[in-house]
Design a protein around this motif. Sequence first.
Motif, short mmCIF file in Angstrom:
data_model
loop_
_atom_site.label_atom_id
_atom_site.label_comp_id
_atom_site.label_asym_id
_atom_site.label_seq_id
_atom_site.Cartn_x
_atom_site.Cartn_y
_atom_site.Cartn_z
N LEU A 99 -13.64 10.23 22.59
CA LEU A 99 -12.95 10.40 23.87
C LEU A 99 -13.78 11.16 24.90
O LEU A 99 -13.39 11.30 26.05
CB LEU A 99 -11.61 11.12 23.67
N ASN A 100 -14.92 11.72 24.45
CA ASN A 100 -15.80 12.52 25.30
C ASN A 100 -15.07 13.75 25.85
O ASN A 100 -15.14 14.05 27.04
CB ASN A 100 -16.37 11.67 26.44
N ILE A 101 -14.34 14.43 24.95
CA ILE A 101 -13.64 15.66 25.29
C ILE A 101 -13.88 16.68 24.19
O ILE A 101 -14.47 16.36 23.15
CB ILE A 101 -12.11 15.42 25.48
N SER A 102 -13.40 17.89 24.38
CA SER A 102 -13.59 18.93 23.37
C SER A 102 -12.58 18.77 22.23
O SER A 102 -11.54 18.12 22.39
CB SER A 102 -13.43 20.31 24.00
N GLN A 103 -12.91 19.39 21.09
CA GLN A 103 -11.99 19.35 19.95
C GLN A 103 -10.68 20.07 20.28
O GLN A 103 -9.61 19.67 19.82
CB GLN A 103 -12.65 19.99 18.73
N GLY A 104 -10.78 21.13 21.08
CA GLY A 104 -9.58 21.85 21.49
C GLY A 104 -8.64 20.96 22.29
O GLY A 104 -7.42 21.01 22.13
N ARG A 105 -9.23 20.12 23.15
CA ARG A 105 -8.42 19.20 23.95
C ARG A 105 -7.77 18.15 23.06
O ARG A 105 -6.62 17.76 23.29
CB ARG A 105 -9.30 18.54 25.02
N VAL A 106 -8.48 17.71 22.02
CA VAL A 106 -7.90 16.75 21.07
C VAL A 106 -6.68 17.38 20.41
O VAL A 106 -5.64 16.74 20.26
CB VAL A 106 -8.94 16.30 20.02
N GLN B 73 -4.10 12.22 31.61
CA GLN B 73 -3.61 12.75 30.34
C GLN B 73 -2.94 11.65 29.52
O GLN B 73 -3.17 11.53 28.32
CB GLN B 73 -2.64 13.89 30.60
N ASN B 74 -2.13 10.82 30.16
CA ASN B 74 -1.44 9.74 29.44
C ASN B 74 -2.44 8.73 28.87
O ASN B 74 -2.25 8.23 27.76
CB ASN B 74 -0.43 9.04 30.35
N GLU B 75 -3.50 8.44 29.63
CA GLU B 75 -4.52 7.50 29.13
C GLU B 75 -5.23 8.09 27.91
O GLU B 75 -5.50 7.37 26.95
CB GLU B 75 -5.53 7.18 30.23
N MET B 76 -5.52 9.40 27.98
CA MET B 76 -6.17 10.05 26.83
C MET B 76 -5.27 10.04 25.61
O MET B 76 -5.72 9.81 24.49
CB MET B 76 -6.57 11.49 27.18
N ILE B 77 -3.98 10.28 25.81
CA ILE B 77 -3.03 10.28 24.69
C ILE B 77 -2.99 8.89 24.06
O ILE B 77 -3.01 8.76 22.83
CB ILE B 77 -1.62 10.73 25.16
N GLU B 78 -2.93 7.86 24.88
CA GLU B 78 -2.90 6.49 24.36
C GLU B 78 -4.19 6.14 23.61
O GLU B 78 -4.16 5.52 22.55
CB GLU B 78 -2.64 5.48 25.49
N LYS B 79 -5.32 6.55 24.16
CA LYS B 79 -6.60 6.29 23.48
C LYS B 79 -6.65 7.02 22.14
O LYS B 79 -7.11 6.48 21.15
CB LYS B 79 -7.78 6.71 24.35
N LEU B 80 -6.19 8.27 22.15
CA LEU B 80 -6.17 9.06 20.91
C LEU B 80 -5.24 8.40 19.89
O LEU B 80 -5.59 8.29 18.71
CB LEU B 80 -5.74 10.50 21.18
#
Length: 154
Positions: free
Chosen positions: A140-147, A114-121
Amino acid sequence: MKNTGMVRPLDRLGRIVIPKELRKTLGIEVGSPLEFYSDDGKIAIQRYVGVSCNFCGSVNNLSYYKNSFICIDCIDEMQGRPSSRDSRSSPPIPEEPKSEPKPIPKEKKVRLTQNEMIEKLRSLIQEYPNQSQKHYAQELNISQGRVSQLKKML
């Protein structure tokens, strides 16, 4: 039948959603034809395959054996006899493509924490501040809801 433990409600129009895990496992995609069976108060759904040989997809010279269609050529091959396909003097007629493509094996995804995704975002938003949430999700190869969830954590 195996109990999956998944429960889905029936909507006012009589529709249900088949869980993604089951669709993926059974190779059911949008527009795939489905067959419905009922017996003793139970409903079973399976992909509709049609009337063709289970081995080669041919629709000619079919025999029915134990809930499967098998063409004469495949029966001959299984019995070790030369099939009529092998003895043709003219070039083989190309068969029509099957309606259901074989699933392509997917590469194993490397999941980010989760922290890596937050930093990438965070870096994507700084680099492309006017992009849509859809763009960030694709990057990020994730859903819009996850963004959306990750944005709230920024």
